[in-house]
Design a protein around this motif. Structure first.
Motif, mmCIF file in Angstrom:
data_model
loop_
_atom_site.group_PDB
_atom_site.id
_atom_site.type_symbol
_atom_site.label_atom_id
_atom_site.label_comp_id
_atom_site.label_asym_id
_atom_site.label_seq_id
_atom_site.Cartn_x
_atom_site.Cartn_y
_atom_site.Cartn_z
ATOM 1 N N GLU A 235 0.838 -1.200 0.000
ATOM 2 C CA GLU A 235 0.000 0.000 0.000
ATOM 3 C C GLU A 235 0.876 1.255 0.000
ATOM 4 O O GLU A 235 0.601 2.214 -0.720
ATOM 5 C CB GLU A 235 -0.925 -0.005 1.216
ATOM 6 C CG GLU A 235 -1.933 1.136 1.208
ATOM 7 C CD GLU A 235 -2.898 1.053 2.374
ATOM 8 O OE1 GLU A 235 -2.429 0.888 3.518
ATOM 9 O OE2 GLU A 235 -4.108 1.149 2.145
ATOM 10 N N PHE A 274 -12.239 -3.041 -6.426
ATOM 11 C CA PHE A 274 -11.872 -4.247 -5.684
ATOM 12 C C PHE A 274 -13.002 -4.572 -4.715
ATOM 13 O O PHE A 274 -13.380 -3.738 -3.878
ATOM 14 C CB PHE A 274 -10.563 -4.027 -4.916
ATOM 15 C CG PHE A 274 -9.358 -3.889 -5.794
ATOM 16 C CD1 PHE A 274 -8.623 -5.004 -6.163
ATOM 17 C CD2 PHE A 274 -8.961 -2.635 -6.258
ATOM 18 C CE1 PHE A 274 -7.495 -4.886 -6.970
ATOM 19 C CE2 PHE A 274 -7.839 -2.497 -7.072
ATOM 20 C CZ PHE A 274 -7.106 -3.628 -7.433
ATOM 21 N N LEU A 308 -11.983 -10.371 -4.855
ATOM 22 C CA LEU A 308 -11.097 -11.062 -3.921
ATOM 23 C C LEU A 308 -11.771 -12.307 -3.372
ATOM 24 O O LEU A 308 -11.509 -12.730 -2.244
ATOM 25 C CB LEU A 308 -10.694 -10.128 -2.782
ATOM 26 C CG LEU A 308 -9.979 -8.848 -3.186
ATOM 27 C CD1 LEU A 308 -9.376 -8.173 -1.963
ATOM 28 C CD2 LEU A 308 -8.903 -9.100 -4.225
ATOM 29 N N SER A 330 -10.784 -12.141 -11.785
ATOM 30 C CA SER A 330 -10.320 -12.604 -10.474
ATOM 31 C C SER A 330 -9.353 -13.775 -10.650
ATOM 32 O O SER A 330 -9.508 -14.590 -11.558
ATOM 33 C CB SER A 330 -11.496 -13.056 -9.603
ATOM 34 O OG SER A 330 -11.055 -13.510 -8.335
ATOM 35 N N TRP A 335 -7.108 -12.563 -0.389
ATOM 36 C CA TRP A 335 -6.167 -11.479 -0.066
ATOM 37 C C TRP A 335 -4.796 -11.679 -0.707
ATOM 38 O O TRP A 335 -3.958 -10.767 -0.688
ATOM 39 C CB TRP A 335 -6.031 -11.330 1.450
ATOM 40 C CG TRP A 335 -7.294 -10.838 2.075
ATOM 41 C CD1 TRP A 335 -8.191 -11.568 2.786
ATOM 42 C CD2 TRP A 335 -7.822 -9.505 2.015
ATOM 43 N NE1 TRP A 335 -9.248 -10.781 3.172
ATOM 44 C CE2 TRP A 335 -9.052 -9.511 2.716
ATOM 45 C CE3 TRP A 335 -7.385 -8.322 1.436
ATOM 46 C CZ2 TRP A 335 -9.839 -8.377 2.858
ATOM 47 C CZ3 TRP A 335 -8.165 -7.175 1.573
ATOM 48 C CH2 TRP A 335 -9.370 -7.204 2.274
ATOM 49 N N SER A 337 -4.498 -12.122 -3.833
ATOM 50 C CA SER A 337 -4.663 -11.726 -5.233
ATOM 51 C C SER A 337 -3.490 -10.871 -5.701
ATOM 52 O O SER A 337 -3.092 -9.909 -5.035
ATOM 53 C CB SER A 337 -5.962 -10.934 -5.398
ATOM 54 O OG SER A 337 -6.011 -10.316 -6.676
ATOM 55 N N ALA A 340 -4.591 -7.239 -6.065
ATOM 56 C CA ALA A 340 -4.740 -6.524 -4.793
ATOM 57 C C ALA A 340 -3.374 -6.146 -4.235
ATOM 58 O O ALA A 340 -3.192 -5.055 -3.680
ATOM 59 C CB ALA A 340 -5.507 -7.389 -3.804
ATOM 60 N N VAL A 345 -3.985 -3.056 -1.799
ATOM 61 C CA VAL A 345 -5.335 -3.129 -1.236
ATOM 62 C C VAL A 345 -5.287 -3.878 0.087
ATOM 63 O O VAL A 345 -4.900 -5.048 0.143
ATOM 64 C CB VAL A 345 -6.306 -3.834 -2.211
ATOM 65 C CG1 VAL A 345 -7.678 -3.994 -1.565
ATOM 66 C CG2 VAL A 345 -6.404 -3.039 -3.506
ATOM 67 N N ILE A 348 -11.510 -3.829 1.651
ATOM 68 C CA ILE A 348 -12.462 -3.594 0.564
ATOM 69 C C ILE A 348 -13.800 -3.166 1.146
ATOM 70 O O ILE A 348 -14.100 -3.499 2.302
ATOM 71 C CB ILE A 348 -12.618 -4.854 -0.331
ATOM 72 C CG1 ILE A 348 -12.944 -6.092 0.517
ATOM 73 C CG2 ILE A 348 -11.390 -5.057 -1.178
ATOM 74 C CD1 ILE A 348 -13.207 -7.346 -0.310
ATOM 75 N N HIS A 350 -12.493 -1.106 -2.283
ATOM 76 C CA HIS A 350 -11.381 -0.215 -2.584
ATOM 77 C C HIS A 350 -11.478 0.119 -4.075
ATOM 78 O O HIS A 350 -11.511 -0.788 -4.912
ATOM 79 C CB HIS A 350 -10.050 -0.890 -2.265
ATOM 80 C CG HIS A 350 -8.853 -0.032 -2.539
ATOM 81 N ND1 HIS A 350 -8.225 0.682 -1.549
ATOM 82 C CD2 HIS A 350 -8.175 0.229 -3.691
ATOM 83 C CE1 HIS A 350 -7.201 1.343 -2.075
ATOM 84 N NE2 HIS A 350 -7.143 1.086 -3.370
#
Length: 380
Positions: A235, A274, A308, A330, A335, A337, A340, A345, A348, A350
């Protein structure tokens, strides 16, 4: 009636002698609608080892004698219907229920932690039954469901989820020293509720330190801490890239298994959304995104949904239920992913809004803020 049952079970104990000698205890019970052919099994849940068993008497009573039991989770099975008990050799436990529907009818006396598990099972069953009824009622509407009915369905789901979630949190807070908190915590997100998980670990470290359930809890916390650090770093990396920079590419499969790259939408304003089928706030926000997509799609606005989810069927079902007619992709890694992680991310819903060149314009726009931004872009 209750006193008569207890007297009957105590008689069963007495008939078998002093079962608590040398660390031995027992699980006595009475089954309604028993035929006398049922076999009851009892074993440590999560550990390979001895399986104790007993045959039900013609009057529905049974007694399982076990020895040297540390405090732990144990599985009691009647006619392939299993429940968990939390007990040790110091407890003399009485169990009753219906042989034809044991899990839904069983009750426990003599083991406070097991009694808490019964309460939890009842609450879980009630929640799942009501949720299933909601889904069934909405599904019966089929393609004729109006936007108002869809929004009501999502609102009803959230209204059902909120008290259940509060129950889980309150249970943990009210019974901090009970191992039953471990089973309750399984219904909470390990990253979003990481501090609560750690509190459970601390409260139970001297209660069941060598239980497989406790060791699994510790591993889940360690994994979640690692993932949380990774997500935070990602992030921060994404924020470092910041607004105005080119958005990382996403190239994941849609529900049909065909990869759809995000860059294929260059020339349009794109909202990278997301979300997940299991995310209540996401499902609440979906009607707003649907409304805005319908309003601006002919003006060059596109939504690119990144789920996700980990269950493909639930993902596809949610798309249909919420009438999300835009592109969806997808890798079903929840989580983990890759998309993401690339966008940092951590929670969510997001959103990331991209300009026509694929550069990041805004992040985390929802509700009125998203509506205002799109009105500014498209002039209406």
């Amino acid at each position: 009636m209750k006193n008569v049952l207890i007297a009957c079970l105590l008689t069963t104990y007495a008939a078998c002698g002093n079962i608590q000698e040398a660390g031995m205890t027992g699980i006595a019970g009475k089954l309604e609608n028993a035929t006398g052919n049922e076999t009851i099994t009892f074993q440590n849940n999560g550990k390979l080892g001895k399986v104790d068993s007993a045959t039900v008497n013609t009057d529905g009573s049974f007694l399982i004698k076990v020895k040297n039991m540390p405090l732990d989770f144990y599985k009691l099975t009647v006619n392939e219907s299993s429940v968990l008990l939390i007990m040790d050799s110091t407890q003399k436990v009485l169990v009753q229920g219906d042989a034809n529907d044991f899990r839904s009818t069983y009750s426990v006396q003599g083991s406070p932690d097991s009694e808490l598990l019964v309460e939890q099972v009842r609450k879980d069953d009630e929640f799942r039954k009501e949720r299933k009824e909601l889904e069934k009622a909405f599904k019966s509407l089929g393609m004729n469901a109006t936007q108002e009915q869809k929004e009501k369905y999502i609102a009803d789901q959230n209204a059902l989820m909120e008290p259940y979630y509060n129950y889980l949190i309150n249970f943990i807070d009210e019974h901090p020293k009970s191992p039953a908190c471990i089973t309750v915590s399984n219904n909470l997100h390990p990253i979003q509720e990481l501090e609560r998980y750690k509190k459970i670990r601390e409260n139970l470290k001297d209660v069941i330190p060598m239980s497989n359930s406790y060791l699994s809890l510790k591993k889940k916390i360690a994994d979640s801490e690692r993932q949380a650090k990774e997500l935070k770093a990602q992030e921060q990396s994404a924020k470092a890239g910041g607004l105005g920079n080119e958005a990382p590419e996403i190239d994941l499969p849609n529900p049909e298994g065909v990869n759809v790259p995000l860059s294929s939408f260059r020339g349009k304003y794109v909202l990278v959304d997301f979300w997940a089928s299991w995310c209540g706030p996401c499902r609440r926000e979906n009607p707003n995104v649907v409304k805005l997509y319908e309003k601006y799609k002919d003006d060059g606005f596109e939504v690119y949904g990144v789920s996700l989810d980990s269950n493909k069927d639930r993902w596809i079902k949610a798309i249909a239920q919420d009438r999300l007619s835009w592109t969806h992709v997808s890798d079903l890694a929840k989580w983990n992913s890759i998309a993401a992680r690339a966008y940092g991310v951590r929670s969510i819903p997001h959103t990331v809004l991209l300009d026509k060149e694929g550069n990041i314009m805004s992040i985390k726009l929802r509700g009125a803020a998203l509506e205002a931004k799109l009105a500014e872009l498209f002039g209406h």
